[in-house]
Design a protein around this motif. Structure first.
Motif, short mmCIF file in Angstrom:
data_model
loop_
_atom_site.label_atom_id
_atom_site.label_comp_id
_atom_site.label_asym_id
_atom_site.label_seq_id
_atom_site.Cartn_x
_atom_site.Cartn_y
_atom_site.Cartn_z
N THR A 73 0.84 -1.20 0.00
CA THR A 73 0.00 0.00 0.00
C THR A 73 0.87 1.25 0.00
N ARG A 74 1.94 1.23 0.77
CA ARG A 74 2.86 2.37 0.79
C ARG A 74 3.50 2.57 -0.58
N ASP A 75 3.95 1.48 -1.21
CA ASP A 75 4.59 1.59 -2.51
C ASP A 75 3.63 2.14 -3.56
N LEU A 76 2.39 1.64 -3.55
CA LEU A 76 1.41 2.10 -4.52
C LEU A 76 1.07 3.58 -4.29
N ALA A 77 0.98 3.98 -3.03
CA ALA A 77 0.69 5.38 -2.73
C ALA A 77 1.82 6.28 -3.23
N ARG A 78 3.07 5.84 -3.05
CA ARG A 78 4.21 6.62 -3.55
C ARG A 78 4.16 6.72 -5.06
N ALA A 79 3.92 5.58 -5.72
CA ALA A 79 3.88 5.58 -7.17
C ALA A 79 2.75 6.45 -7.70
N GLU A 80 1.59 6.37 -7.07
CA GLU A 80 0.46 7.18 -7.51
C GLU A 80 0.78 8.67 -7.39
N GLN A 81 1.42 9.02 -6.29
CA GLN A 81 1.79 10.43 -6.09
C GLN A 81 2.80 10.87 -7.14
N GLN A 82 3.77 10.01 -7.42
CA GLN A 82 4.81 10.36 -8.38
C GLN A 82 4.29 10.45 -9.82
N LEU A 83 3.22 9.71 -10.10
CA LEU A 83 2.66 9.74 -11.45
C LEU A 83 1.63 10.85 -11.64
N THR A 84 1.32 11.56 -10.58
CA THR A 84 0.39 12.68 -10.70
C THR A 84 0.99 13.75 -11.62
N GLY A 85 0.21 14.17 -12.61
CA GLY A 85 0.67 15.18 -13.55
C GLY A 85 1.57 14.65 -14.65
N ILE A 86 1.67 13.33 -14.76
CA ILE A 86 2.57 12.74 -15.77
C ILE A 86 2.17 13.15 -17.18
N GLU A 87 0.87 13.44 -17.37
CA GLU A 87 0.38 13.81 -18.70
C GLU A 87 0.93 15.16 -19.16
N GLU A 98 11.63 7.61 -14.43
CA GLU A 98 12.51 8.38 -13.55
C GLU A 98 11.84 8.67 -12.22
N ARG A 99 10.55 9.02 -12.27
CA ARG A 99 9.84 9.33 -11.03
C ARG A 99 9.70 8.10 -10.14
N CYS A 100 9.43 6.95 -10.75
CA CYS A 100 9.12 5.76 -9.95
C CYS A 100 10.36 5.00 -9.49
N LEU A 101 11.51 5.32 -10.05
CA LEU A 101 12.73 4.62 -9.64
C LEU A 101 13.01 4.83 -8.15
#
Length: 214
Positions: A73-87, A98-101
């Protein structure tokens, strides 16, 4: 102080106890392995008695299930936050990698603990069934995350998001395991760079032309 406040105190204490037990379990499993770690080892590291453990978990496997839920859950929350605004990125694929590394690097201890538990589950049917249930839920959530990021970025996937989720997970887990200390010639920075390259190549192959707009 209200009655509600008094009633909330035991719940907060129990939640704090569980968190500390999970922290102690992760450290203990990483140090000596799941099979070798005893309930006493976990309690000693966390500063608890056996009674505190058994008031929260029936077995060590049940504790692992809670640890799996927390870490993923922590990993998914981090990834979701990092992918915000990816568009809004000029190159969403490279930006996503780069963001998810940073998340991938942060969870290496967990990957090692999970890998060892998979070996345990291979020999114990009940553990295997529980792990399969946990993994299925994680896969569903990761698939939704990937599908959502692709949609927002305006790209079409060349394979189902669920398949891509499995491939990314396998690539990351394999990278971690193959670059354990003494397992190969690459240092940590080189291993991270190699994983970055592999993920970029994978994702570029997994997306096609931008999805048409109405």
């Amino acid at each position: 102080m209200t009655v509600e406040d008094l009633g909330a105190r035991p719940k907060r204490r129990r939640a704090e106890t569980v968190e500390r037990l999970l922290d102690a379990a992760l450290e203990t499993f990483a140090e000596v392995g799941f099979a070798a770690a005893s309930v006493e080892d976990i309690c000693r590291r966390g500063g608890f008695t056996r009674g505190a453990f058994y008031s929260s978990f029936r077995t060590k496997d049940e504790l692992f299930g809670a640890l799996f839920a927390r870490e993923t859950t922590r990993d998914l929350a981090r990834a979701e936050q990092q992918l915000t605004g990816i568009e809004r990125e000029a190159d969403p694929v490279a930006a996503a990698v780069e963001r998810c590394l940073s998340t991938f690097r942060a969870d290496r201890t967990w990957v090692l603990v999970l890998t060892e538990y998979r070996l345990h589950a291979a020999r114990h049917p009940e553990a295997a069934a529980a792990l399969a249930e946990h993994a299925a839920e994680l896969h569903t959530r990761l698939t939704e995350l990937i599908g959502g990021a692709a949609t927002r970025s305006g790209v079409r996937l060349t394979l189902p998001a669920g398949d891509l989720a499995r491939i990314i997970t396998a690539l990351h887990d394999g990278s971690v395991i193959s670059h354990l200390p003494g397992a190969g010639p690459l240092d940590d920075a080189e291993a991270t760079a190699l994983e970055r390259t592999a993920l970029v190549l994978l994702l570029r192959a997994a997306v096609s032309d931008p999805a048409p707009t109405d």
